[in-house]
Design a protein around this motif. Structure first.
Motif, PDB file in Angstrom:
ATOM      1  N   ILE A  11       0.818  -1.208   0.000  1.00 46.10           N
ATOM      2  CA  ILE A  11       0.000   0.000   0.000  1.00 46.10           C
ATOM      3  C   ILE A  11       0.854   1.261   0.000  1.00 46.10           C
ATOM      4  N   TYR A  12       1.984   1.221   0.691  1.00 43.00           N
ATOM      5  CA  TYR A  12       2.892   2.365   0.801  1.00 43.00           C
ATOM      6  C   TYR A  12       4.225   1.919   0.199  1.00 43.00           C
ATOM      7  N   PRO A  13       4.356   2.001  -1.139  1.00 44.18           N
ATOM      8  CA  PRO A  13       5.569   1.496  -1.803  1.00 44.18           C
ATOM      9  C   PRO A  13       6.834   2.212  -1.340  1.00 44.18           C
ATOM     10  N   GLY A  14       7.947   1.515  -1.451  1.00 46.18           N
ATOM     11  CA  GLY A  14       9.234   2.085  -1.065  1.00 46.18           C
ATOM     12  C   GLY A  14       9.570   1.731   0.355  1.00 46.18           C
ATOM     13  N   GLU A  15      10.290   2.638   1.019  1.00 46.82           N
ATOM     14  CA  GLU A  15      10.747   2.371   2.372  1.00 46.82           C
ATOM     15  C   GLU A  15       9.720   2.727   3.440  1.00 46.82           C
ATOM     16  N   GLY A  16       8.653   3.382   3.072  1.00 49.44           N
ATOM     17  CA  GLY A  16       7.623   3.738   4.048  1.00 49.44           C
ATOM     18  C   GLY A  16       6.771   2.540   4.401  1.00 49.44           C
ATOM     19  N   ASN A  17       5.852   2.738   5.328  1.00 42.09           N
ATOM     20  CA  ASN A  17       4.899   1.681   5.643  1.00 42.09           C
ATOM     21  C   ASN A  17       3.509   2.283   5.712  1.00 42.09           C
ATOM     22  N   SER A  18       2.508   1.450   5.662  1.00 43.07           N
ATOM     23  CA  SER A  18       1.129   1.927   5.594  1.00 43.07           C
ATOM     24  C   SER A  18       0.554   2.270   6.959  1.00 43.07           C
ATOM     25  N   SER A  19       1.423   2.608   7.899  1.00 42.30           N
ATOM     26  CA  SER A  19       1.005   2.963   9.264  1.00 42.30           C
ATOM     27  C   SER A  19       0.179   1.856   9.887  1.00 42.30           C
ATOM     28  N   SER A  20       0.638   0.654   9.705  1.00 43.13           N
ATOM     29  CA  SER A  20      -0.028  -0.517  10.286  1.00 43.13           C
ATOM     30  C   SER A  20      -1.529  -0.491  10.029  1.00 43.13           C
ATOM     31  N   PRO A  21      -1.969  -1.009   8.878  1.00 43.64           N
ATOM     32  CA  PRO A  21      -3.407  -1.040   8.612  1.00 43.64           C
ATOM     33  C   PRO A  21      -4.164  -1.546   9.840  1.00 43.64           C
ATOM     34  N   ALA A  22      -5.232  -0.861  10.190  1.00 46.80           N
ATOM     35  CA  ALA A  22      -5.926  -1.185  11.432  1.00 46.80           C
ATOM     36  C   ALA A  22      -7.426  -0.950  11.307  1.00 46.80           C
ATOM     37  N   PHE A  23      -8.140  -1.277  12.375  1.00 45.01           N
ATOM     38  CA  PHE A  23      -9.586  -1.066  12.455  1.00 45.01           C
ATOM     39  C   PHE A  23     -10.301  -1.803  11.330  1.00 45.01           C
ATOM     40  N   TYR A  24     -10.324  -3.105  11.412  1.00 54.28           N
ATOM     41  CA  TYR A  24     -10.916  -3.948  10.377  1.00 54.28           C
ATOM     42  C   TYR A  24     -12.401  -4.189  10.616  1.00 54.28           C
ATOM     43  N   ALA A  25     -13.155  -4.289   9.524  1.00 54.07           N
ATOM     44  CA  ALA A  25     -14.551  -4.721   9.547  1.00 54.07           C
ATOM     45  C   ALA A  25     -14.854  -5.336   8.195  1.00 54.07           C
ATOM     46  N   SER A  26     -15.627  -6.409   8.182  1.00 53.72           N
ATOM     47  CA  SER A  26     -15.940  -7.058   6.906  1.00 53.72           C
ATOM     48  C   SER A  26     -17.411  -6.901   6.563  1.00 53.72           C
ATOM     49  N   MET A  27     -17.671  -6.867   5.254  1.00 50.22           N
ATOM     50  CA  MET A  27     -19.029  -6.786   4.731  1.00 50.22           C
ATOM     51  C   MET A  27     -19.070  -7.725   3.523  1.00 50.22           C
ATOM     52  N   GLY A  28     -19.700  -8.868   3.699  1.00 48.46           N
ATOM     53  CA  GLY A  28     -19.713  -9.855   2.624  1.00 48.46           C
ATOM     54  C   GLY A  28     -18.299 -10.332   2.362  1.00 48.46           C
ATOM     55  N   ASP A  29     -17.855 -10.237   1.117  1.00 47.67           N
ATOM     56  CA  ASP A  29     -16.507 -10.680   0.761  1.00 47.67           C
ATOM     57  C   ASP A  29     -15.510  -9.530   0.679  1.00 47.67           C
ATOM     58  N   ILE A  30     -15.837  -8.399   1.318  1.00 45.10           N
ATOM     59  CA  ILE A  30     -14.958  -7.231   1.340  1.00 45.10           C
ATOM     60  C   ILE A  30     -14.516  -6.954   2.780  1.00 45.10           C
ATOM     61  N   LEU A  31     -13.216  -6.712   2.940  1.00 44.30           N
ATOM     62  CA  LEU A  31     -12.663  -6.329   4.237  1.00 44.30           C
ATOM     63  C   LEU A  31     -12.306  -4.853   4.172  1.00 44.30           C
ATOM     64  N   PHE A  32     -12.799  -4.076   5.127  1.00 49.71           N
ATOM     65  CA  PHE A  32     -12.499  -2.645   5.214  1.00 49.71           C
ATOM     66  C   PHE A  32     -11.436  -2.428   6.284  1.00 49.71           C
ATOM     67  N   PHE A  33     -10.581  -1.445   6.064  1.00 51.74           N
ATOM     68  CA  PHE A  33      -9.537  -1.126   7.018  1.00 51.74           C
ATOM     69  C   PHE A  33      -9.053   0.302   6.790  1.00 51.74           C
ATOM     70  N   ALA A  34      -8.272   0.811   7.730  1.00 53.71           N
ATOM     71  CA  ALA A  34      -7.692   2.144   7.608  1.00 53.71           C
ATOM     72  C   ALA A  34      -6.200   1.986   7.343  1.00 53.71           C
ATOM     73  N   ALA A  35      -5.685   2.743   6.366  1.00 54.31           N
ATOM     74  CA  ALA A  35      -4.265   2.669   6.030  1.00 54.31           C
ATOM     75  C   ALA A  35      -3.815   3.972   5.382  1.00 54.31           C
ATOM     76  N   ASP A  36      -2.491   4.139   5.306  1.00 55.87           N
ATOM     77  CA  ASP A  36      -1.863   5.313   4.721  1.00 55.87           C
ATOM     78  C   ASP A  36      -1.009   4.860   3.543  1.00 55.87           C
ATOM     79  N   ASN A  37      -1.241   5.436   2.357  1.00 59.05           N
ATOM     80  CA  ASN A  37      -0.460   5.072   1.175  1.00 59.05           C
ATOM     81  C   ASN A  37       0.705   6.020   0.917  1.00 59.05           C
ATOM     82  N   GLY A  38       0.949   6.954   1.846  1.00 59.68           N
ATOM     83  CA  GLY A  38       2.037   7.906   1.695  1.00 59.68           C
ATOM     84  C   GLY A  38       1.638   9.168   0.967  1.00 59.68           C
ATOM     85  N   THR A  39       0.431   9.201   0.439  1.00 63.51           N
ATOM     86  CA  THR A  39      -0.054  10.357  -0.313  1.00 63.51           C
ATOM     87  C   THR A  39      -1.294  10.967   0.328  1.00 63.51           C
TER      88      THR A  39
END
Length: 186
Positions: A11-39
């Motif tokens: 999600i955050y290409p390069g040396e960065g990280n996606s700030s530890s994707p967190a706060f998950y919830a699912s709806m059907g076959d989709i998983l929702f979460f919070a993350a940072d892509n660096g932009t």
């Protein structure tokens, strides 16, 4: 298994990280979460478990500032959560998994700064409604409910009247057809 464990998407290409994707919830076959892509900052994302099916739902707080997504909860085919859009404080939001279907339900604590926030937390489904703790300028942190609409988002009860020492209901739990929670009342 070791062979079945792999990164779905960088999600955050390069040396960065996606700030530890967190706060998950699912709806059907989709998983929702919070993350940072660096932009875009920490925002609402979704995945179907594939790289192509993993993408940001909406840049709620436009630009590189974070929306501070928290409390992702599934109820009635929508995800409910707290977020800050940069214009209102942290308020109650809803998403059907699309950009256009992701919006603030109600500005509970009016104002244009993050300190003017209702900070909704402790989401709990009970009797076809979603209950949560939120604060407004008049009552402080009290028990609120929503039916998913602005007009249907209301204060349930002002357990401890005034804003000086609100009741701050927490640990909301459903048991034997009743909703239980911890609150201060004196």
């Amino acid at each position: 298994t070791e062979d079945g464990t792999y990164m779905v998407k960088d999600i955050y290409p390069g040396e960065g990280n996606s700030s530890s994707p967190a706060f998950y919830a699912s709806m059907g076959d989709i998983l929702f979460f919070a993350a940072d892509n660096g932009t875009t900052g920490h925002e609402l994302w979704r995945t179907d478990g594939t790289a192509a099916g993993t993408y940001i739902v909406k840049d709620i707080n436009p630009g590189s500032d974070s929306a501070g997504i928290s409390g992702l909860t599934l109820w009635e085919d929508h995800i409910y959560f707290s977020a800050w859009d940069g214009t209102h404080g942290y308020e109650l939001w809803q998403s059907d998994g699309t950009e256009n279907g992701t919006f603030m339900i109600k500005d509970i604590y009016l104002g244009d700064h993050w300190t003017d926030s209702s900070f909704p937390v402790a989401f709990t489904v009970f009797n076809d409604k979603l209950y949560f703790q939120a604060k407004d300028e008049e009552h402080g942190a009290e028990l609120w409910t929503t039916d998913g609409t602005e007009n249907g988002t209301t204060l349930v009860v002002d357990i401890r009247p005034g804003t000086g020492y609100p009741s701050s209901p927490s640990y909301i739990t459903v048991f034997n057809d009743y909703m239980y929670f911890s609150a201060t009342n004196d």
